[in-house]
Design a protein around this motif. Structure first.
Motif, PDB file in Angstrom:
ATOM      1  N   ALA A 170       0.877  -1.160  -0.130  1.00 30.44           N
ATOM      2  CA  ALA A 170      -0.002  -0.129   0.053  1.00 30.44           C
ATOM      3  C   ALA A 170       0.979   1.080  -0.079  1.00 30.44           C
ATOM      4  O   ALA A 170       2.138   1.104   0.226  1.00 30.44           O
ATOM      5  N   GLN A 171       0.502   2.510  -0.336  1.00 27.04           N
ATOM      6  CA  GLN A 171       1.173   3.430  -0.393  1.00 27.04           C
ATOM      7  C   GLN A 171       0.350   4.560   0.471  1.00 27.04           C
ATOM      8  O   GLN A 171      -0.659   4.724   0.398  1.00 27.04           O
ATOM      9  N   VAL A 217      -3.781   3.981  -0.458  1.00 22.01           N
ATOM     10  CA  VAL A 217      -4.101   3.256  -1.725  1.00 22.01           C
ATOM     11  C   VAL A 217      -3.521   1.986  -1.716  1.00 22.01           C
ATOM     12  O   VAL A 217      -2.371   1.685  -1.540  1.00 22.01           O
ATOM     13  N   LEU A 218      -4.182   0.900  -1.849  1.00 22.05           N
ATOM     14  CA  LEU A 218      -3.885  -0.464  -1.971  1.00 22.05           C
ATOM     15  C   LEU A 218      -3.264  -0.633  -3.492  1.00 22.05           C
ATOM     16  O   LEU A 218      -3.748  -0.106  -4.372  1.00 22.05           O
ATOM     17  N   ILE A 248       4.219  -1.064   3.349  1.00 21.02           N
ATOM     18  CA  ILE A 248       3.693   0.224   3.188  1.00 21.02           C
ATOM     19  C   ILE A 248       4.698   1.298   2.609  1.00 21.02           C
ATOM     20  O   ILE A 248       5.535   1.549   3.571  1.00 21.02           O
ATOM     21  N   ASN A 249       4.654   1.948   1.831  1.00 17.30           N
ATOM     22  CA  ASN A 249       5.405   2.947   1.224  1.00 17.30           C
ATOM     23  C   ASN A 249       5.186   4.400   1.912  1.00 17.30           C
ATOM     24  O   ASN A 249       3.991   4.858   1.869  1.00 17.30           O
ATOM     25  N   TYR A 250       6.199   5.058   1.902  1.00 14.00           N
ATOM     26  CA  TYR A 250       6.128   6.179   2.594  1.00 14.00           C
ATOM     27  C   TYR A 250       7.239   7.200   1.988  1.00 14.00           C
ATOM     28  O   TYR A 250       8.047   6.730   1.747  1.00 14.00           O
ATOM     29  N   ASP A 251       6.844   8.685   2.039  1.00 14.14           N
ATOM     30  CA  ASP A 251       7.897   9.536   1.657  1.00 14.14           C
ATOM     31  C   ASP A 251       8.602  10.243   2.728  1.00 14.14           C
ATOM     32  O   ASP A 251       8.783  11.412   2.760  1.00 14.14           O
ATOM     33  N   ASN A 252       9.395   9.457   3.601  1.00 15.16           N
ATOM     34  CA  ASN A 252      10.244  10.097   4.337  1.00 15.16           C
ATOM     35  C   ASN A 252       9.616  10.713   5.184  1.00 15.16           C
ATOM     36  O   ASN A 252      10.187  12.149   5.693  1.00 15.16           O
ATOM     37  N   LEU A 253       8.354  10.575   5.825  1.00 11.57           N
ATOM     38  CA  LEU A 253       7.790  11.472   6.897  1.00 11.57           C
ATOM     39  C   LEU A 253       8.336  11.428   7.985  1.00 11.57           C
ATOM     40  O   LEU A 253       8.521  10.335   8.361  1.00 11.57           O
ATOM     41  N   VAL A 285      -0.431   6.709  -5.026  1.00 10.39           N
ATOM     42  CA  VAL A 285      -0.853   7.699  -4.059  1.00 10.39           C
ATOM     43  C   VAL A 285      -1.022   9.048  -4.381  1.00 10.39           C
ATOM     44  O   VAL A 285      -1.826   9.706  -4.161  1.00 10.39           O
ATOM     45  N   GLU A 286       0.134   9.338  -4.974  1.00  9.04           N
ATOM     46  CA  GLU A 286       0.040  10.907  -5.555  1.00  9.04           C
ATOM     47  C   GLU A 286      -0.863  10.849  -6.630  1.00  9.04           C
ATOM     48  O   GLU A 286      -1.552  12.133  -6.658  1.00  9.04           O
ATOM     49  N   ASN A 287      -1.137   9.816  -7.327  1.00 13.17           N
ATOM     50  CA  ASN A 287      -2.295  10.038  -8.506  1.00 13.17           C
ATOM     51  C   ASN A 287      -3.552  10.088  -7.914  1.00 13.17           C
ATOM     52  O   ASN A 287      -4.469  10.569  -8.123  1.00 13.17           O
TER      53      ASN A 287
END
Length: 505
Positions: A123-124, A148-149, A186-191, A234-236
């Motif tokens: 997931a993202q 988002v899965l 789960i993907n994250y943008d370095n939060l 998830v950005e889309n």
């Protein structure tokens, strides 16, 4: 301006919908630089090949640079600039940097391979900044959590009033419940709520978040630095959320926008034909649902925990407001555990009270029951003062007090009425009336009142008028000590003089 900076500015403006000022502040660059980047739909002129006259300054040093990069492929541009500067290079750093981007060994252009993940695998997650909302006298930031899965593109969104880690974790829990299971990664943008710091591949995760991830058994996977393409789904999804739902939406409250968002997910977002898969997310989710990890039996505690010292008014501070606790815990250090809907206060492991959480500012949220003990103490203190005042009136008052108690009357009410008579008629009239009432064993404030009225009528004295101060009501309760008027009579007593005559004293 390099391509990475330009791409970051474009993403923050187009996807995150941030203002120019916000982008400038977050990236610590001038607003003019942001505006210049947004003027171009492709790489800005600063990245175009330079003229021969400028770029030609580097030509004599290229063989040296090539040899150095063969030996040390990761040698930085700053280091090379110092080396060729000692050899006579007088050009700028940007020319050298552009040359290194195209000629460094092992570096390939940014070509990305499309990867489709397996059902239940990924997931993202990301935040979308959605402005501010006014709640009473406070203006709060409104954010939108998006998960988002990756396989099905099934989406969950939740609006929150902060991005603190407790709200972040609670939104995850709600998302897992919405999907009925947990993805393995789960993907994250370095939060910062996930990654505290990273140096290359060395990542230091937020310990609280890792505790949460360990409880639900999923693996957090941070994106590479400046590689937002790794969470493109998830950005889309955020971009679609803005165009399909948020644009033109009127937001009156968090509850209102959340209710409409869930309806939008059910009726539109998760039932549309997705552009990438050419299938509806809800249909692909049927293949993915069974492959998600199961939810644990007990839900993770997502509450905000904090300690607070109760004030002398039995109040504790939390998030800009004050909440009451039982008066016996004034000046005590207590524990607060708050969720999005309530604020609970504990003494050790014992819960003292809970209040509905307030999102305004500088409000006092009270429970009247918390002050019952204090009111009882005040009532007791007032009763003690009334008894003391009555007994000091005359010696025979102690006998009359016993008679009031034997008559099973409301003692405080009786003493308050006698105190009112003292203020109205004065000590002399009240003392005479008490003596007479005692002679006839007539116990009660109404007997004293009748005797006073009869005595004053016999002397043809009018009933005194009570004065109520409307503008200063607190002054109506003030009591003034009655003076002995005999002092003034003594001033006019006549005494014999040495000559045998009398004259005023």
């Amino acid at each position: 301006m390099d391509n990475e900076l330009w791409a970051t500015i474009r993403r923050m403006r187009e996807v995150e919908q941030l203002s120019i000022s916000e982008i400038s502040r977050l990236l610590r660059i001038h607003r003019k630089t942001v505006r210049r980047a947004l003027e171009y739909v492709s790489a800005p002129p600063g990245n175009e090949p330079r003229g021969r006259g400028v770029a030609g300054k580097l030509e004599p040093f290229k063989p040296y640079i090539t040899e150095r990069l063969k030996e040390y492929p990761n040698l930085t541009g700053a280091k090379l600039l110092l080396e060729i500067g000692k050899q006579g290079y007088n050009g700028g750093y940007t020319i050298l940097k552009d040359y290194l981007q195209d000629n460094r060994p092992g570096r390939n252009p940014g070509v990305f391979l499309r990867i489709e993940t397996q059902p239940g695998e990924y997931a993202q997650v990301d935040w979308a900044n959605t402005g501010h909302i006014t709640i009473g006298n406070a203006r709060r930031q409104l954010s939108c959590f998006v998960m988002v899965l990756s396989y099905s593109r099934m989406m969950y969104i939740e609006f929150t009033l902060s991005q603190r880690i407790e709200d972040f974790i609670a939104a995850h829990v709600n998302a897992f419940r919405f999907f009925g299971g947990i993805p393995r990664k789960i993907n994250y943008d370095n939060l910062k709520t996930v990654v505290l710091s990273r140096v290359g591949q060395d990542i230091r995760f937020n310990s609280k978040f890792m505790d949460f991830a360990g409880y639900y058994l999923f693996k957090p996977v941070p994106c590479g630095v400046r590689k937002a393409n790794e969470k493109g789904k998830v950005e889309n999804g955020i971009k679609y959320l803005r165009s399909s739902f948020l644009d033109g939406q009127t937001i009156s409250s968090r509850e209102q926008i959340q209710s409409e968002a869930l309806r939008w997910l059910e009726e539109i977002a998760n039932t549309r034909k997705h552009g990438s898969t050419d299938e509806r997310p809800i249909d692909r989710f049927e293949k993915e649902r069974a492959l998600l990890m199961s939810l644990p039996l007990n839900q993770y505690d997502c509450s905000i925990a904090a300690s607070a010292r109760a004030t002398n008014q039995s109040l504790v501070w939390f998030d800009g407001n004050r909440y009451s606790v039982p008066c016996g815990f004034a000046h005590k250090t207590l524990t607060i555990k708050a969720t999005s809907i309530q604020v609970a206060v504990y003494a050790g492991t014992r819960i003292l009270t809970s209040h509905a959480r307030c999102y305004e500012k500088n409000r006092v949220i009270e429970n009247p029951k918390h002050y019952e003990g204090l009111l009882a103490q005040r009532k007791k203190a007032r009763m003690s003062k009334l008894v003391e005042s009555f007994l000091n009136l005359a010696p025979e008052c102690s006998v009359y007090l016993k008679g009031l108690v034997s008559a099973e009357l409301n003692l405080q009410s009786q003493l308050e009425k006698i105190q009112d008579m003292l203020n109205k008629y004065g000590k002399a009239d009240v003392k005479i009336a008490i003596n007479r009432a005692l002679r006839y064993q007539a116990f009660g404030a109404h007997y004293i009142q009748n005797i006073i009225v009869q005595q004053r009528a016999a002397r043809n004295i009018a009933e005194p008028q009570s004065i109520k101060l409307a503008k200063k009501p607190q002054w109506n309760d003030l009591a003034v000590e009655e003076s002995d008027l005999a002092l003034y009579d003594n001033l006019f007593e006549e005494e014999p003089t040495d000559g045998g005559t009398t004259e005023p004293k």
